[in-house]
Design a protein around this motif. Structure first.
Motif, mmCIF file in Angstrom:
data_model
loop_
_atom_site.group_PDB
_atom_site.id
_atom_site.type_symbol
_atom_site.label_atom_id
_atom_site.label_comp_id
_atom_site.label_asym_id
_atom_site.label_seq_id
_atom_site.Cartn_x
_atom_site.Cartn_y
_atom_site.Cartn_z
ATOM 1 N N CYS A 186 5.300 -0.085 10.224
ATOM 2 C CA CYS A 186 5.083 -0.997 9.088
ATOM 3 C C CYS A 186 5.449 -2.443 9.391
ATOM 4 C CB CYS A 186 5.900 -0.506 7.896
ATOM 5 S SG CYS A 186 5.487 1.172 7.398
ATOM 6 N N LEU A 187 5.585 -2.795 10.660
ATOM 7 C CA LEU A 187 6.058 -4.131 11.023
ATOM 8 C C LEU A 187 5.178 -5.244 10.464
ATOM 9 C CD1 LEU A 187 8.329 -5.555 12.465
ATOM 10 C CD2 LEU A 187 6.965 -5.511 14.545
ATOM 11 N N SER A 188 3.870 -5.072 10.495
ATOM 12 C CA SER A 188 2.998 -6.136 9.986
ATOM 13 C C SER A 188 3.213 -6.333 8.487
ATOM 14 C CB SER A 188 1.533 -5.848 10.301
ATOM 15 O OG SER A 188 1.117 -4.670 9.666
ATOM 16 N N GLU A 189 3.411 -5.262 7.740
ATOM 17 C CA GLU A 189 3.669 -5.382 6.299
ATOM 18 C C GLU A 189 5.042 -6.010 6.045
ATOM 19 O OE1 GLU A 189 3.130 -5.686 2.477
ATOM 20 O OE2 GLU A 189 1.561 -4.868 3.755
ATOM 21 N N ASP B 245 0.838 -1.206 0.000
ATOM 22 C CA ASP B 245 0.000 0.000 0.000
ATOM 23 C C ASP B 245 0.874 1.258 0.000
ATOM 24 O OD1 ASP B 245 -0.164 1.145 3.090
ATOM 25 O OD2 ASP B 245 0.223 -1.009 2.971
ATOM 26 N N ARG B 246 0.286 2.329 -0.471
ATOM 27 C CA ARG B 246 1.021 3.589 -0.635
ATOM 28 C C ARG B 246 1.597 4.107 0.686
ATOM 29 N NH1 ARG B 246 -1.433 7.390 -4.537
ATOM 30 N NH2 ARG B 246 0.414 7.109 -5.758
ATOM 31 N N GLN B 247 0.840 3.975 1.785
ATOM 32 C CA GLN B 247 1.320 4.476 3.078
ATOM 33 C C GLN B 247 2.610 3.773 3.490
ATOM 34 O OE1 GLN B 247 -1.362 4.030 6.386
ATOM 35 N NE2 GLN B 247 0.126 4.780 7.847
ATOM 36 N N THR B 248 2.653 2.451 3.356
ATOM 37 C CA THR B 248 3.851 1.703 3.712
ATOM 38 C C THR B 248 5.019 2.121 2.833
ATOM 39 O OG1 THR B 248 2.548 -0.178 4.469
ATOM 40 C CG2 THR B 248 4.839 -0.614 3.908
ATOM 41 N N LEU B 249 4.766 2.256 1.554
ATOM 42 C CA LEU B 249 5.812 2.665 0.625
ATOM 43 C C LEU B 249 6.370 4.041 0.987
ATOM 44 C CD1 LEU B 249 7.285 1.735 -1.915
ATOM 45 C CD2 LEU B 249 5.514 2.856 -3.261
ATOM 46 N N LEU C 105 8.331 3.718 4.604
ATOM 47 C CA LEU C 105 9.620 3.018 4.508
ATOM 48 C C LEU C 105 10.572 3.724 3.541
ATOM 49 C CD1 LEU C 105 8.494 -0.710 4.545
ATOM 50 C CD2 LEU C 105 9.419 0.649 6.426
ATOM 51 N N GLY C 106 10.051 4.152 2.403
ATOM 52 C CA GLY C 106 10.890 4.873 1.446
ATOM 53 C C GLY C 106 11.410 6.175 2.028
ATOM 54 N N GLY C 107 10.542 6.880 2.721
ATOM 55 C CA GLY C 107 10.961 8.128 3.363
ATOM 56 C C GLY C 107 12.036 7.906 4.417
ATOM 57 N N ALA C 108 11.891 6.829 5.184
ATOM 58 C CA ALA C 108 12.902 6.521 6.214
ATOM 59 C C ALA C 108 14.249 6.202 5.574
ATOM 60 C CB ALA C 108 12.430 5.354 7.078
ATOM 61 N N LEU D 98 14.174 5.365 11.683
ATOM 62 C CA LEU D 98 14.106 3.952 11.306
ATOM 63 C C LEU D 98 13.229 3.156 12.263
ATOM 64 C CD1 LEU D 98 17.745 3.122 10.215
ATOM 65 C CD2 LEU D 98 15.690 3.004 8.798
ATOM 66 N N ARG D 99 13.396 3.400 13.526
ATOM 67 C CA ARG D 99 12.618 2.661 14.520
ATOM 68 C C ARG D 99 11.120 2.926 14.353
ATOM 69 N NH1 ARG D 99 13.947 2.466 20.906
ATOM 70 N NH2 ARG D 99 12.341 0.991 21.466
ATOM 71 N N GLN D 100 10.755 4.183 14.154
ATOM 72 C CA GLN D 100 9.350 4.532 13.966
ATOM 73 C C GLN D 100 8.799 3.925 12.673
ATOM 74 O OE1 GLN D 100 8.913 5.387 17.241
ATOM 75 N NE2 GLN D 100 7.193 6.393 16.295
ATOM 76 N N ALA D 101 9.586 3.964 11.608
ATOM 77 C CA ALA D 101 9.136 3.408 10.331
ATOM 78 C C ALA D 101 8.916 1.908 10.452
ATOM 79 C CB ALA D 101 10.157 3.716 9.234
#
Length: 126
Positions: free
Chosen positions: A108-111, A64-68, A71-74, A101-104
């Motif tokens: 997104c851990l489940s993804e 999904d876009r939010q995960t991308l 994670l991409g932003g991090a 990194l920790r927050q990202a």
């Protein structure tokens, strides 16, 4: 697997190499953070993020876009030389990178886990 010192030296070299791909440099910097015990997640998660982003961008794995974006932003933030706290300041310089990194990863851990399971299924199907 090499000693912690040799791994850390290798990561430091990769993080400073301007010829290395941005994802490699970001992963190397994240490994540096991990080696100084700022983070509490595994290197496997960092490597999974890199693979997840590559697979998503190539279209082989749908995310999904939010995960991308998260994670991409991090990864981009870690790869950028300009941070909220400059990286040349010992330990504190990596603190903002570690936090991002920790927050990202937490967000997104489940993804990330779903992606790791997907990869395992792909390996079994080969």
């Amino acid at each position: 697997m090499g000693s912690v010192t040799s791994i850390q030296e290798n990561c430091e070299e990769q993080a400073q190499d301007p010829e290395a791909p941005p994802l490699t440099r970001a992963l190397a910097r994240a490994q540096q953070l991990y080696n100084i015990a700022i983070l509490n997640f595994g290197v496997a998660d960092l490597r999974s993020i890199t693979r997840l982003l590559r697979c998503s961008l190539s279209g082989t794995y749908k995310v999904d876009r939010q995960t991308l974006v998260v994670l991409g932003g991090a990864v981009i933030y870690v790869a950028m030389p300009c941070d909220a706290i400059p990286d040349f300041i010992p330990v504190l310089g990596y603190l903002d990178d570690a936090y991002i990194l920790r927050q990202a990863i937490t967000t997104c851990l489940s993804e990330i886990r779903r992606f790791q399971q997907w990869e395992e299924e792909q390996q079994r199907n080969k």
